[in-house]
Write a protein that holds these residues in place. Structure first.
Motif, mmCIF file in Angstrom:
data_model
loop_
_atom_site.group_PDB
_atom_site.id
_atom_site.type_symbol
_atom_site.label_atom_id
_atom_site.label_comp_id
_atom_site.label_asym_id
_atom_site.label_seq_id
_atom_site.Cartn_x
_atom_site.Cartn_y
_atom_site.Cartn_z
ATOM 1 N N HIS A 137 5.570 22.449 -5.214
ATOM 2 C CA HIS A 137 4.352 21.279 -4.690
ATOM 3 C C HIS A 137 4.408 21.588 -3.361
ATOM 4 O O HIS A 137 4.713 22.340 -2.691
ATOM 5 N N ASN A 163 7.834 18.342 -13.039
ATOM 6 C CA ASN A 163 7.745 16.957 -11.757
ATOM 7 C C ASN A 163 6.703 17.382 -10.718
ATOM 8 O O ASN A 163 5.637 16.046 -10.865
ATOM 9 N N ASP A 164 5.258 18.070 -11.017
ATOM 10 C CA ASP A 164 4.368 18.017 -10.162
ATOM 11 C C ASP A 164 3.123 17.292 -11.475
ATOM 12 O O ASP A 164 2.347 16.966 -11.042
ATOM 13 N N GLY A 201 5.743 13.780 -13.459
ATOM 14 C CA GLY A 201 6.450 13.049 -12.182
ATOM 15 C C GLY A 201 8.474 13.531 -11.837
ATOM 16 O O GLY A 201 8.258 14.453 -13.454
ATOM 17 N N ARG A 202 8.629 13.132 -11.170
ATOM 18 C CA ARG A 202 9.379 14.020 -11.064
ATOM 19 C C ARG A 202 10.951 12.734 -12.222
ATOM 20 O O ARG A 202 11.943 13.948 -12.965
ATOM 21 N N ARG A 203 10.732 12.310 -12.530
ATOM 22 C CA ARG A 203 11.522 12.111 -13.764
ATOM 23 C C ARG A 203 11.441 12.608 -14.787
ATOM 24 O O ARG A 203 12.638 12.415 -15.671
ATOM 25 N N TRP A 204 10.457 12.678 -15.277
ATOM 26 C CA TRP A 204 10.584 13.622 -16.522
ATOM 27 C C TRP A 204 10.757 15.125 -16.292
ATOM 28 O O TRP A 204 11.542 15.080 -17.739
#
Length: 468
Positions: A27, A122-123, A126-129
């Motif tokens: 990130h 994450n990037d 998304g963080r949930r995935w």
């Protein structure tokens, strides 16, 4: 320590040359202070290797003793479908691994180098995935592989033991414990990069036991001691259909990797083009070994091919090849199994290091060495215990392939590439990628059902710590 701001000159330099070792987390909003706190990346995923080292790591992670189950997969598929599945598996994984590498290179040029599969998720997704999909699946793949190969190592050791002691009383789980002790020692190797020399030896070992397996199959197939060659598929129509998808899951496991970002993380920057060279080394070895073992093994044993080809080299405990040859083949296999197991422990080691290590202390300080030894040793003890409790290699292989390798190696690279580069919907690459993702999503779902069904059918023969 305060945040260290990066000026535009530094950022542009990173975009051209790739991120250095300070660019550990994906990130772009994270400061260097935050990055230094990631002990897993600092201590386990060191970016110091060359493309040749990458080739060694890739060869060890893909060209593993699970290839000795390919003739068994052919028993469900037959000649034509079996060879087609091998060609498709090699083509699609080589293509998808290159797509994944291109995404990693692109992110590195933007100054946010990804070192882990979850960083990419994450990037990009998304963080949930990353947290609830990629991390559990990758952990299952890597740790499941360690468990499966602990079982395989124990089986090879038991086969060697029975050659010298046909009436021996030692059980399979005892050999797994012996193999687990070997893994316990190797697991303490500090970083992925530290494995480069071991993985070079592993490359030669996989060529050696594959050559032995091929030569042994041809020898037995041409002798009067070999079984009558029957290439018909066994079972009724229902079992044959589910068997096809079970075989696809086994082949997916054989071609699977699941740790491409972690392997690319070992490459020293700039990374551009190096992964492709490493994949070329790996797939040269893969084509030589996979096709020779699969074709010669199925030719020699037909629908009597066992889940582990080397089991076909025995008849009532007596080798059908010279005793020294059988012994040598098993030793080569055991040695490479240990190298593969250590490679697949690296994501687990990285998570343990990130959790228990102190990045502000030296890597080999008492503060970091003691938690490292304890946590890694416990990890190996648990995997050895699970392998001893559930010694059913074929079923484990199919489950890991269906639930793990299919999404990680056949589907997610396509999704990551399309979301990152956004190819035109009129382009060939877009529709090729969509086709691969849809087809292998469907195959993965059906293969998962087939794998679970096979476990249910085999449940009546399951017994904890069975001496199979």
């Amino acid at each position: 320590m305060g945040s260290l701001e990066l000026d535009s000159t530094t950022t542009n330099s990173r975009a051209v040359h790739g991120a250095g070792e300070d660019d550990r987390l994906p990130h772009k909003h994270l400061s260097r202070t935050d990055q230094e706190l990631d002990a897993g990346a600092l201590f386990v995923l060191k970016s110091k290797g060359s493309w040749l080292h990458c080739g060694y790591h890739l060869s060890t992670s893909i060209v593993a003793p699970s290839l000795l189950s390919l003739p068994f997969a052919f028993t469900f598929l037959g000649w034509a479908a079996g060879i087609i599945c091998l060609v498709v598996g090699a083509s699609v994984t080589f293509y998808s691994y290159n797509l994944l590498s291109l995404v990693l290179e692109h992110q590195s040029q933007l100054g946010r180098r990804h070192l882990r599969f979850r960083d990419m998720a994450n990037d990009i997704l998304g963080r949930r995935w990353g947290r609830y999909f990629v991390v559990p699946i990758q952990f299952m793949v890597c740790y499941g592989t360690v468990i499966a190969f602990t079982l395989l190592g124990g089986q090879c050791m038991k086969a060697i033991y029975l050659l010298s002691e046909p009436n021996g009383t030692m059980k399979l789980y005892e050999f797994m414990i012996i193999y687990g002790i070997l893994m316990l020692l190797l697991a303490q190797i500090p970083s992925f990069h530290s494995l480069r020399h071991i993985n070079l030896m592993s490359l030669f070992l996989c060529l050696a036991y594959s050559a032995c397996a091929t030569a042994g199959s041809i020898f037995i197939g041409n002798s009067s001691q070999g079984p009558k060659k029957d290439y018909s598929r066994k079972g009724d129509a229902e079992n044959q259909i589910f068997g096809i998808f079970n075989a696809i899951a086994i082949i997916a496991t054989t071609f699977g990797n699941g740790i491409i970002p972690e392997i690319q993380a070992t490459i020293a920057p700039p990374v551009k083009g190096k992964m492709f060279k490493g994949l070329c080394v790996c797939y040269t070895v893969l084509i030589v070994t996979f096709f020779t073992v699969a074709i010669s093994g199925y030719w020699a044993f037909g629908n009597e091919s066992e889940g582990l080809l080397l089991s076909n080299f025995l008849d009532d405990g007596k080798p059908l090849v010279p005793k020294w040859f059988f012994l040598m083949t098993n030793i080569f296999t055991i040695l490479q199994l240990s190298a593969v197991g250590v490679v697949y422990l690296q994501p687990t080691n990285e998570m343990l290091e990130r959790t228990f290590a102190d990045p502000n202390s030296k890597e080999f300080s008492t503060r970091n060495v003691i938690p490292r030894i304890v946590s890694r040793s416990l990890s190996v003890v648990i995997s050895t215990t699970v392998a001893a409790m559930l010694p059913f290699f074929g079923d484990i292989n199919a489950v890991v392939g269906a639930f793990g390798y299919m999404p990680l190696d056949f589907i997610l690279p396509i999704v990551f590439f399309n979301l990152t580069f956004k190819p035109s919907k009129r382009s060939l690459i877009f529709w090729l990628n969509v086709t691969i993702a849809v087809v292998f999503s469907a195959l993965g779902l059906i293969a998962a059902v087939a794998a679970v069904r096979q476990i249910v059918l085999d449940a009546k023969t399951y017994r904890l710590f069975a001496n199979v």
